[in-house]
Design a protein around this motif. Structure first.
Motif, PDB file in Angstrom:
ATOM      1  N   CYS A   1      -9.766 -10.146  15.166  1.00  0.00           N
ATOM      2  CA  CYS A   1     -10.045 -10.508  13.736  1.00  0.00           C
ATOM      3  C   CYS A   1     -11.552 -10.055  13.564  1.00  0.00           C
ATOM      4  O   CYS A   1     -12.101  -9.662  12.386  1.00  0.00           O
ATOM      5  CB  CYS A   1     -10.207 -12.062  13.646  1.00  0.00           C
TER       6      CYS A   1
ATOM      7  N   SER B   1     -11.819  -5.834   8.406  1.00  0.00           N
ATOM      8  CA  SER B   1     -13.007  -5.749   7.547  1.00  0.00           C
ATOM      9  C   SER B   1     -13.255  -6.935   6.839  1.00  0.00           C
ATOM     10  O   SER B   1     -12.595  -7.992   6.875  1.00  0.00           O
ATOM     11  CB  SER B   1     -12.363  -4.727   6.297  1.00  0.00           C
ATOM     12  N   ASP B   2     -14.505  -6.934   6.267  1.00  0.00           N
ATOM     13  CA  ASP B   2     -15.027  -8.264   5.808  1.00  0.00           C
ATOM     14  C   ASP B   2     -14.451  -8.690   4.559  1.00  0.00           C
ATOM     15  O   ASP B   2     -14.057  -9.802   4.182  1.00  0.00           O
ATOM     16  CB  ASP B   2     -16.432  -8.002   5.395  1.00  0.00           C
ATOM     17  N   ALA B   3     -13.648  -7.776   3.942  1.00  0.00           N
ATOM     18  CA  ALA B   3     -12.821  -8.020   2.534  1.00  0.00           C
ATOM     19  C   ALA B   3     -11.496  -8.675   3.161  1.00  0.00           C
ATOM     20  O   ALA B   3     -10.692  -9.215   2.316  1.00  0.00           O
ATOM     21  CB  ALA B   3     -12.639  -6.830   2.127  1.00  0.00           C
ATOM     22  N   ASP B   4     -11.095  -8.704   4.265  1.00  0.00           N
ATOM     23  CA  ASP B   4      -9.998  -9.063   4.784  1.00  0.00           C
ATOM     24  C   ASP B   4     -10.058 -10.831   4.894  1.00  0.00           C
ATOM     25  O   ASP B   4     -10.434 -11.283   5.728  1.00  0.00           O
ATOM     26  CB  ASP B   4      -9.437  -8.416   6.102  1.00  0.00           C
ATOM     27  N   THR B   5      -9.536 -11.521   3.922  1.00  0.00           N
ATOM     28  CA  THR B   5      -9.791 -12.882   3.647  1.00  0.00           C
ATOM     29  C   THR B   5      -8.761 -13.561   4.847  1.00  0.00           C
ATOM     30  O   THR B   5      -9.187 -14.419   5.516  1.00  0.00           O
ATOM     31  CB  THR B   5      -9.336 -13.466   2.437  1.00  0.00           C
ATOM     32  N   VAL B   6      -7.582 -12.969   5.106  1.00  0.00           N
ATOM     33  CA  VAL B   6      -6.721 -13.729   6.053  1.00  0.00           C
ATOM     34  C   VAL B   6      -7.452 -13.603   7.432  1.00  0.00           C
ATOM     35  O   VAL B   6      -7.392 -14.429   8.219  1.00  0.00           O
ATOM     36  CB  VAL B   6      -5.168 -12.961   5.927  1.00  0.00           C
TER      37      VAL B   6
ATOM     38  N   ARG C   1     -10.587 -13.387   8.162  1.00  0.00           N
ATOM     39  CA  ARG C   1     -11.734 -14.226   8.154  1.00  0.00           C
ATOM     40  C   ARG C   1     -11.208 -15.810   8.363  1.00  0.00           C
ATOM     41  O   ARG C   1     -11.893 -16.464   9.009  1.00  0.00           O
ATOM     42  CB  ARG C   1     -12.585 -14.053   6.752  1.00  0.00           C
ATOM     43  N   ASP C   2      -9.855 -15.950   7.938  1.00  0.00           N
ATOM     44  CA  ASP C   2      -9.633 -17.527   7.919  1.00  0.00           C
ATOM     45  C   ASP C   2      -9.296 -17.647   9.239  1.00  0.00           C
ATOM     46  O   ASP C   2      -9.473 -18.470   9.989  1.00  0.00           O
ATOM     47  CB  ASP C   2      -8.664 -17.645   6.857  1.00  0.00           C
TER      48      ASP C   2
ATOM     49  N   TYR D   1     -11.945 -18.178  11.623  1.00  0.00           N
ATOM     50  CA  TYR D   1     -12.432 -19.319  11.412  1.00  0.00           C
ATOM     51  C   TYR D   1     -11.697 -20.229  12.146  1.00  0.00           C
ATOM     52  O   TYR D   1     -12.199 -21.347  12.967  1.00  0.00           O
ATOM     53  CB  TYR D   1     -12.713 -19.718   9.774  1.00  0.00           C
TER      54      TYR D   1
END
Ligand SMILES: [Zn+2]
Length: 111
Positions: free
Chosen positions: A84, A88-93, A95-96, A99
């Motif tokens: 992860c 890319s920072d735009a990849d919200t999945v 990023r989640d 986290y």
């Protein structure tokens, strides 16, 4: 070692004095400094393995299996986290997922 790095339980001594005499500090395992969550977890797992391996406890096989499963799961989470971090920072999945994996591993403070 600065004061901020010192173990807060033993103040950097690495041992605590009990009724039975000095013993390795239960929080830093004798290191005298604050350990990362992962390091404490691994040391704790090793201690559990040491106590149970060839102990003849009724639960020996179950406990050793649980330790193995926990370690495997944590290793998988570390690999997931690493994947992860390349996303890319735009990849919200991603990023989640990063986290969630971080929360479970307790590696870093969320930013
Ligand atoms: Zn300590």
């Amino acid at each position: 070692m600065s004061k901020a790095e010192q173990c807060l339980t033993c103040y950097g001594a690495g041992e605590t004095v009990t009724e039975a005499g000095p013993e390795a500090c239960p929080d830093c395992f004798g290191a005298g400094k604050q350990l990362s969550h992962s390091t404490r977890m691994e040391w704790r797992l090793r201690e559990i393995e040491r106590v149970y391996r060839q102990s003849g406890h009724e639960t020996e096989a179950d406990v050793l299996w649980l330790v193995h499963e926990l370690r495997s799961s944590r290793e998988a989470l570390v690999r997931i986290l690493a994947l992860c971090q390349d996303a890319s920072d735009a990849d919200t999945v991603a990023r989640d997922v990063k986290y969630q994996a971080n929360e479970a591993l307790g590696l870093y403070e969320p930013t």
